[in-house]
Write a protein that holds these residues in place. Structure first.
Motif, mmCIF file in Angstrom:
data_model
loop_
_atom_site.group_PDB
_atom_site.id
_atom_site.type_symbol
_atom_site.label_atom_id
_atom_site.label_comp_id
_atom_site.label_asym_id
_atom_site.label_seq_id
_atom_site.Cartn_x
_atom_site.Cartn_y
_atom_site.Cartn_z
ATOM 1 N N UNK A 1 -17.034 -0.619 8.514
ATOM 2 C CA UNK A 1 -18.381 -1.201 8.553
ATOM 3 C C UNK A 1 -18.363 -2.690 8.884
ATOM 4 N N UNK A 2 -17.519 -3.424 8.193
ATOM 5 C CA UNK A 2 -17.487 -4.879 8.418
ATOM 6 C C UNK A 2 -17.043 -5.185 9.845
ATOM 7 N N UNK B 1 -10.302 4.681 4.634
ATOM 8 C CA UNK B 1 -11.029 3.432 4.834
ATOM 9 C C UNK B 1 -12.137 3.601 5.883
ATOM 10 N N UNK B 2 -13.082 2.669 5.864
ATOM 11 C CA UNK B 2 -14.200 2.662 6.814
ATOM 12 C C UNK B 2 -14.162 1.341 7.599
ATOM 13 N N UNK C 1 -19.785 -4.597 12.264
ATOM 14 C CA UNK C 1 -20.806 -5.641 12.157
ATOM 15 C C UNK C 1 -20.336 -6.945 12.805
ATOM 16 N N UNK D 1 -5.600 1.223 4.608
ATOM 17 C CA UNK D 1 -5.899 1.967 3.397
ATOM 18 C C UNK D 1 -6.356 3.390 3.691
ATOM 19 N N UNK E 1 -9.666 -10.903 1.551
ATOM 20 C CA UNK E 1 -10.595 -11.844 0.914
ATOM 21 C C UNK E 1 -9.955 -12.440 -0.342
ATOM 22 N N UNK F 1 -10.053 -5.254 3.956
ATOM 23 C CA UNK F 1 -10.641 -6.590 4.013
ATOM 24 C C UNK F 1 -10.745 -7.210 2.620
ATOM 25 N N UNK F 2 -11.003 -6.381 1.622
ATOM 26 C CA UNK F 2 -11.067 -6.914 0.254
ATOM 27 C C UNK F 2 -9.744 -7.583 -0.121
ATOM 28 N N UNK F 3 -8.623 -6.973 0.284
ATOM 29 C CA UNK F 3 -7.314 -7.577 0.031
ATOM 30 C C UNK F 3 -7.228 -8.952 0.700
ATOM 31 N N UNK G 1 0.832 -1.212 0.000
ATOM 32 C CA UNK G 1 0.000 0.000 0.000
ATOM 33 C C UNK G 1 0.869 1.266 0.000
ATOM 34 N N UNK H 1 -12.610 -1.711 5.718
ATOM 35 C CA UNK H 1 -13.387 -2.377 4.669
ATOM 36 C C UNK H 1 -12.562 -2.580 3.400
ATOM 37 N N UNK H 2 -11.862 -1.527 2.966
ATOM 38 C CA UNK H 2 -11.034 -1.659 1.754
ATOM 39 C C UNK H 2 -9.963 -2.723 1.968
#
Lengths: 308, 308
Positions: free
Chosen positions: A74-75, A71-72, A78, A68, A100, A96-98, A54, A93-94
């Motif tokens: 949210x996940x 970034x937020x 939750x 990131x 995943x 986490x996509x990495x 990054x 959240x951003x």
């Protein structure tokens, strides 16, 4: 010129920006620490590799130094609402996509080195980023609390406890059976110079050095290190807590002796640490604060000059 | 009173809100369709179970009918930035947390029924929500395109193609070896009445009926169905495309015959479909649009009255 650099997280990544600027025509291979990696909620997280990726790829949260930009959470919020643990690890959240994408590729059978290469196709960090190993080797820390002595994952000690509980021992579990990732020994072999950034000498650089074959390969090379300690305190982070665990004084001299003259050919220290000395190691003192890219580039240039 | 209801997604979940209001003292067990379940990016997604859970638990996106209220798409956008497929499935950030918890529990060895129960501890839907099966049984659709005939996952047909390509066949792959989830047959056995909401009769209710043992258990019970077709068109969704695939006319009469008199004891239709009839099935016509909770509650009450 072919340069190899080992790297931990924030400090290493910032130094690498300067190194890339100091040697724009060079081919830089970065061997990243994966001892901090952790599986959270079934997702494989590689904090140091991601921080390097990054930072060099322009996606880092500059103020925080990791994660990131913009970034937020949210996940993460939750997951907490479901009551699942742990909740002390910051996962945007951003980001986490990495994890995943990484987890899906790992589960499909790709080694971490191939996954890292795939992720870097997006980030184009301008260096070749290799994990130190494709094998599982995780840093654990032995602490003592109400429950007696017990080993916890490095991240639990570092992030949840903020290294406030003394570490009796720091061990890279799985190190003996780990092999350097494909390309690591070849890159070191081909290197004109190897640079150790001011990363944590115990849990970042020290971890990489524990993967069988890497230290001996480095000892045959021109290696220059940049002190992570300025005037008795870490440049950033909690390296002092790690050095205490391995019985090393928190000083430029202490880390110089920890690395030793078989590994190091040059050692770059801050001006107030100009007295550091070890037989067989060229020491040079320069302004060592990575306050901006220009300052960091000057440090990287001084490091390269010290061993060329 | 003990009520069992089968349920698909949006239509079923909305009907269940009315059923819960119509019979507040009853113990309601919902047997949810899992034929639509899909693994995306390594995460197990159960669209129908989640729609029921979120709708009854107060977390649904009311306008959309599925997904979480006020959700964002950060993770999905980042996955797209990595270029990973598929990108046609809507995954909100809040929603993804549910899939992460589910996947982690499934990978730890918990069956889907136990996972669903755990997720419902947060949502407290006011019903007992059971998946139709803990086994993998996925709805696939045989379509014909440039590449000839091929079977695709139901979600690819439904979401990506919006059911615009004719389905030659719809099959629940794995149905023969699937067993009803723990509690399903026991709940049917103990039920005073079974209600089939106006869910899709082919890929929601029809799928549940294909799990060995469920249809025969239901045939021994007082079963009332609510027609998902009003005046020749689905109340919502694309049930007509599914009915065409199994050669059934899109009408209240068509679905009545599809379910048949061995299964049904009562059939609730819209006023314009009052002519629907089948030997052995009590038919009643009432206003059937679930325009708000009061209207939906009246429909549910009429359904219960028809078979009691």
């Amino acid at each position: 010129m072919r340069i190899v650099s080992l790297a931990g997280g924030i400090g290493g990544a910032r130094f690498l920006r300067g190194l890339r600027a100091a040697a724009p025509e060079s081919e830089i291979t970065v061997i990243g620490n994966t001892g901090d990696d952790i599986t959270l909620f079934g997702l494989r997280v590689c904090p140091d590799l991601d921080t390097v990726m990054y930072t060099l790829g322009g996606g880092i949260d500059e103020a925080q130094g990791w994660g990131r930009a913009g970034d937020t959470r949210t996940v993460k919020d939750e997951l907490a609402a479901y009551g699942v643990e742990p909740q002390w690890f910051g996962l945007g959240d951003k980001d986490i996509a990495t994890h995943i994408v990484r987890t899906q590729m790992l589960n499909a059978g790709y080694p971490l080195s191939a996954v890292t290469e795939a992720l870097c196709e997006r980030w184009r960090p301008g260096v070749r980023l290799l994990p130190m190993t494709d094998d599982r080797a995780e840093t654990h820390v032995v602490i003592e609390d109400d429950g007696g002595r017990r080993a916890i994952h490095f991240q639990e000690w570092w992030v949840r406890l903020r290294a406030s509980v003394p570490a009796h021992r720091i061990a890279l579990v799985g190190a003996d059976d780990a092999k350097p990732a494909p390309g690591v020994l070849e890159a070191i072999e081909a290197a004109d110079v190897v640079v150790l950034p001011p990363s944590n000498p115990v849990v970042s650089i020290g971890t990489i050095l524990q993967i069988p074959g890497i230290r001996s390969a480095l000892e045959a090379k021109a290696v220059v290190g940049v002190s992570p300690i300025i005037g008795g305190a870490p440049v950033r982070g909690m390296a002092d807590a790690c050095l205490a665990a391995v019985g090393v004084e928190t000083s430029a001299q202490g880390v110089l002796e920890l690395y030793g003259s078989r590994l190091l050919d040059g050692w770059l220290v801050a001006e107030q640490d100009a007295g550091a000395a070890l037989d067989g190691v060229r020491v040079r003192a320069v302004p060592l604060l990575m306050s901006d890219l220009a300052a960091t580039t000057a440090i990287a240039r001084a490091a390269l000059e010290l061993v060329r």
